[in-house]
Write an enzyme that holds these catalytic residues in place. Structure first.
Site: not given
Length: 140
Positions: A11, A51, A59, A87, A93, A104, A114, A117, A128
């Protein structure tokens, strides 16, 4: 366990701090292969589509604005149990709750910023991946 593919985004908070290599090192150390990767500037339309599941959440606008604020690195990762493994490698998160050694815990600035993704299921991963990569861009 089967070889599978998952989708990853490094990100804007991480790319702005030149952490692509550091994140990739953690991914590879975990036994995942990066079989496709490109640095892009996500458009508002791409971010809103990506998203869309959060569209009704308060948000959503802030998340879209964040994702288009700077370049991101989109990736396809491959390996045994890649979805669950990535993951685990990402961590919780909330970086304050993430396990030591996770992306993270080491690099996230906050719950919102964070750093990464990752897909949550095989079906999601397929959607995706297809949003950002054509078949000939994935070289396993």
């Amino acid at each position: 366990m089967a070889i599978e593919r998952t989708f990853s985004i490094i990100k804007p908070d991480a790319t702005a701090r030149n952490l692509t290599g550091a994140v990739n090192a953690i991914i590879e150390k975990a036994g995942l292969r990066i079989v496709a990767q490109k640095r892009i500037r996500m458009s508002r339309e791409q971010a809103e589509t990506f998203y869309a599941v959060h569209k009704a959440r308060p948000f959503f606008g802030e998340l879209v604005d964040f994702m288009i604020s700077a370049p991101v690195v989109v990736q396809v990762l491959e390996g045994e149990g890649a979805i669950a493994k990535y993951r685990d490698v990402m961590g919780a998160t909330d970086p304050s709750k993430a396990a030591d050694g996770t992306i993270r815990k080491q690099h996230a600035k906050s719950i919102g910023e964070n750093s990464v993704h990752g897909s949550d299921a095989a079906e999601t991963a397929a959607i995706e991946i297809a949003q950002f990569f054509s078949g000939n861009e994935i070289v396993g």
